[in-house]
Design a protein around this motif. Structure first.
Motif, mmCIF file in Angstrom:
data_model
loop_
_atom_site.group_PDB
_atom_site.id
_atom_site.type_symbol
_atom_site.label_atom_id
_atom_site.label_comp_id
_atom_site.label_asym_id
_atom_site.label_seq_id
_atom_site.Cartn_x
_atom_site.Cartn_y
_atom_site.Cartn_z
ATOM 1 N N LYS A 49 0.816 -1.212 0.000
ATOM 2 C CA LYS A 49 0.000 0.000 0.000
ATOM 3 C C LYS A 49 0.849 1.261 0.000
ATOM 4 N N TYR A 50 2.066 1.131 0.511
ATOM 5 C CA TYR A 50 3.005 2.249 0.550
ATOM 6 C C TYR A 50 4.412 1.712 0.277
ATOM 7 N N PRO A 51 5.289 2.522 -0.312
ATOM 8 C CA PRO A 51 6.700 2.123 -0.399
ATOM 9 C C PRO A 51 7.270 1.944 1.008
ATOM 10 N N LEU A 52 8.123 0.962 1.170
ATOM 11 C CA LEU A 52 8.577 0.589 2.512
ATOM 12 C C LEU A 52 10.087 0.341 2.508
ATOM 13 N N PHE A 53 10.755 0.844 3.556
ATOM 14 C CA PHE A 53 12.205 0.688 3.719
ATOM 15 C C PHE A 53 12.476 0.283 5.164
ATOM 16 N N GLY A 54 13.115 -0.881 5.359
ATOM 17 C CA GLY A 54 13.421 -1.368 6.693
ATOM 18 C C GLY A 54 14.904 -1.325 6.985
ATOM 19 N N ILE A 55 15.254 -0.951 8.223
ATOM 20 C CA ILE A 55 16.646 -0.882 8.652
ATOM 21 C C ILE A 55 16.823 -1.699 9.934
ATOM 22 N N CYS A 56 17.762 -2.643 9.925
ATOM 23 C CA CYS A 56 18.149 -3.424 11.098
ATOM 24 C C CYS A 56 16.954 -4.189 11.669
ATOM 25 N N MET A 57 16.404 -3.801 12.830
ATOM 26 C CA MET A 57 15.205 -4.465 13.346
ATOM 27 C C MET A 57 14.082 -4.383 12.326
ATOM 28 N N GLY A 58 13.954 -3.226 11.659
ATOM 29 C CA GLY A 58 12.926 -3.076 10.624
ATOM 30 C C GLY A 58 13.110 -4.064 9.494
ATOM 31 N N HIS A 59 14.348 -4.374 9.151
ATOM 32 C CA HIS A 59 14.670 -5.392 8.139
ATOM 33 C C HIS A 59 14.171 -6.759 8.590
ATOM 34 N N GLN A 60 14.414 -7.103 9.837
ATOM 35 C CA GLN A 60 14.009 -8.406 10.354
ATOM 36 C C GLN A 60 12.482 -8.522 10.450
ATOM 37 N N LEU A 79 17.266 -7.388 1.646
ATOM 38 C CA LEU A 79 16.158 -8.083 0.985
ATOM 39 C C LEU A 79 15.380 -7.097 0.118
ATOM 40 N N ARG A 80 14.719 -7.640 -0.907
ATOM 41 C CA ARG A 80 13.833 -6.840 -1.749
ATOM 42 C C ARG A 80 12.603 -7.668 -2.067
ATOM 43 N N HIS A 81 11.428 -7.025 -2.024
ATOM 44 C CA HIS A 81 10.203 -7.721 -2.384
ATOM 45 C C HIS A 81 10.079 -7.786 -3.902
ATOM 46 N N LYS A 82 9.624 -8.916 -4.403
ATOM 47 C CA LYS A 82 9.569 -9.116 -5.856
ATOM 48 C C LYS A 82 8.375 -8.449 -6.522
ATOM 49 N N VAL A 83 7.357 -8.132 -5.735
ATOM 50 C CA VAL A 83 6.149 -7.529 -6.306
ATOM 51 C C VAL A 83 5.932 -6.113 -5.796
ATOM 52 N N HIS A 84 6.003 -5.944 -4.497
ATOM 53 C CA HIS A 84 5.687 -4.657 -3.892
ATOM 54 C C HIS A 84 6.920 -3.767 -3.782
ATOM 55 N N LYS A 88 -0.330 -1.910 -11.798
ATOM 56 C CA LYS A 88 -1.504 -1.060 -11.597
ATOM 57 C C LYS A 88 -2.627 -1.831 -10.923
ATOM 58 N N GLU A 89 -2.806 -3.064 -11.340
ATOM 59 C CA GLU A 89 -3.858 -3.904 -10.762
ATOM 60 C C GLU A 89 -3.600 -4.136 -9.270
ATOM 61 N N ILE A 90 -2.354 -4.414 -8.932
ATOM 62 C CA ILE A 90 -1.991 -4.659 -7.529
ATOM 63 C C ILE A 90 -2.214 -3.424 -6.678
ATOM 64 N N TYR A 91 -1.725 -2.254 -7.169
ATOM 65 C CA TYR A 91 -1.799 -1.047 -6.368
ATOM 66 C C TYR A 91 -3.240 -0.519 -6.293
ATOM 67 N N THR A 92 -4.023 -0.712 -7.341
ATOM 68 C CA THR A 92 -5.412 -0.298 -7.299
ATOM 69 C C THR A 92 -6.183 -1.112 -6.253
ATOM 70 N N ALA A 93 -5.926 -2.408 -6.231
ATOM 71 C CA ALA A 93 -6.574 -3.263 -5.247
ATOM 72 C C ALA A 93 -6.126 -2.891 -3.826
ATOM 73 N N ALA A 94 -4.822 -2.584 -3.678
ATOM 74 C CA ALA A 94 -4.304 -2.237 -2.367
ATOM 75 C C ALA A 94 -4.895 -0.937 -1.855
ATOM 76 N N SER A 95 -5.102 0.018 -2.741
ATOM 77 C CA SER A 95 -5.614 1.319 -2.325
ATOM 78 C C SER A 95 -7.025 1.261 -1.774
ATOM 79 N N LYS A 96 -7.735 0.160 -2.059
ATOM 80 C CA LYS A 96 -9.093 0.011 -1.525
ATOM 81 C C LYS A 96 -9.080 -0.481 -0.082
ATOM 82 N N GLY A 97 -7.892 -0.888 0.377
ATOM 83 C CA GLY A 97 -7.765 -1.349 1.769
ATOM 84 C C GLY A 97 -7.448 -0.189 2.669
ATOM 85 N N VAL A 98 -6.425 -0.380 3.496
ATOM 86 C CA VAL A 98 -6.046 0.649 4.465
ATOM 87 C C VAL A 98 -5.503 1.880 3.749
#
Length: 375
Positions: free
Chosen positions: A239-250, A317-322, A365-375
């Motif tokens: 639903k949003y771009p996300l970047f994790g560091i250290c604990m956030g990575h885990q 790590l990197r997500h393959k879709v999001h 576009k299909e993924i993000y459109t569907a996601a935007s209907k959630g939170v």
């Protein structure tokens, strides 16, 4: 004044006390940095730990009010070979000894930190007790065995209420699991507005801030003690771009179905080599963690982007879709080399690309459109 340090395996060190005379228990770890002891002391990720500095002379340049990484230190002890009582530095505000006294942190100097570090490397991280009282070794061991150790330390160090650091560009929500001020500083330096929220903030509440991106911060302890953060990340992912560091990575890894495990003695210091697989380049990084993501990740969702050149553990790590990625090390450094500060730029580039969703592929576009209907 004499001080004693007793490890849970029965090894006893005797040295000189500095800082507070309070008796304290904690987990003994070591840091290989040559400088930056103030940033190490004030890093919330060291909550509950006694830090051994492998560099032999500590305190020589004193302490500066500008260099704290949090409002107060959360470490339980500071262990050094030689403690310098008279610092020399034009920026100095007070001495290391004075700082430890102010925050009630015990220090011990004059012990063989090389021997202690080698023991931790061989045996693993151990619990310990520091005291200035004249106890026998048997009495100290009884005290150590009877001590209680906190598990979820994130709630102890993270902010209790939301606060805003103003900026004119992208709005980034920082989930505070023990965030260092250097992370917020790097975002603000790039013009971002940072909304720093407590670790238990829900995805629904985060959505009310209308963020352009989410940053998952560093923090202390076992990521599996922070499952409330994992559940929130699951709801934010995609639903949003996300970047994790250290604990956030885990936590990002756990949210995507990966697993984490405890390292024998962790990675702590400003000189750890990490290979960027995509760029086929090696960076020297600043690190502070006792847990790692296991390499058997769910390959349908994640791919490994960085590995540690010393022990081949997962460093990125990197997500393959999001639009989401994470690193185990600290790109903001403080202390440490600034080789990896470019990751903040890559995160903001990802934020801009996400905002330009009309340029995405039909599948995205299909993924993000569907996601935007959630939170």
């Amino acid at each position: 004044m004499q001080a004693k340090l007793l490890l849970e395996d029965g090894t006893l060190f005797t040295g000189q006390s500095f800082g507070s005379n309070i008796e304290m228990t904690g987990e003994v770890v070591f840091n290989t940095g040559m400088t930056g002891y103030q940033e190490i002391l004030s890093d919330p990720s060291y909550c509950g730990q006694m830090v051994t500095m492998t560099y032999p002379l500590i305190g020589n340049y004193g302490m500066s009010l500008e260099d704290f990484e949090a409002l107060k230190p959360h470490i339980h002890g500071f262990i050094v070979r030689e403690h310098e009582q008279l610092p020399s530095n034009w920026r100095v505000d007070y001495s290391l000894d004075y700082c430890l006294k102010q925050f009630d942190i015990p220090g011990i100097s004059g012990i063989d930190t090389r021997m202690l570090t080698r023991k931790i490397r061989q045996v693993g991280t151990m619990k310990a007790i520091i005291t200035t009282e004249d106890y026998t070794q048997a009495e100290l061991m009884k005290k150590l065995n009877g001590a209680t150790f906190n598990t979820d330390q994130v709630l102890k160090v993270a902010t209790k209420q939301t606060y805003i650091v103003p900026g004119m560009k992208e709005r980034i929500v920082v989930m505070d699991f023990g965030v260092k001020s250097g992370i917020v500083r790097e975002l603000v330096k790039r013009g971002c507005e940072c909304i720093v929220v407590p670790p238990q903030t829900s995805a629904e509440e985060i959505a009310t801030y209308k963020p352009d991106g989410i940053l998952l911060s560093n923090g202390p302890g076992n990521p599996k003690d922070v499952m409330y953060g994992v559940e929130t990340i699951k709801r934010l992912l995609g639903k949003y771009p996300l970047f994790g560091i250290c604990m956030g990575h885990q936590l990002f890894a756990l949210a995507c179905g990966a697993n984490t495990e405890r390292l024998k003695f962790g990675h702590r210091g400003g000189n750890h080599p990490v290979k960027d697989i995509d760029k086929n380049s090696c960076y020297i990084t600043s690190q502070n963690h006792g847990y790692t993501v296991t390499p058997d990740i769910p390959t349908e969702e994640l791919e490994i982007t960085h590995i540690n050149n010393n022990d081949k553990t997962v460093e990125g790590l990197r997500h393959k879709v999001h639009p989401a990625f994470s690193v185990q090390y600290h790109p903001e450094a403080a202390p440490g080399p600034y080789d990896s500060s470019y990751l903040f730029d890559e995160f903001l580039t990802m934020v801009k690309q996400f905002q330009q969703a009309h340029n995405l592929t039909p599948r995205q576009k299909e993924i993000y459109t569907a996601a935007s209907k959630g939170v």
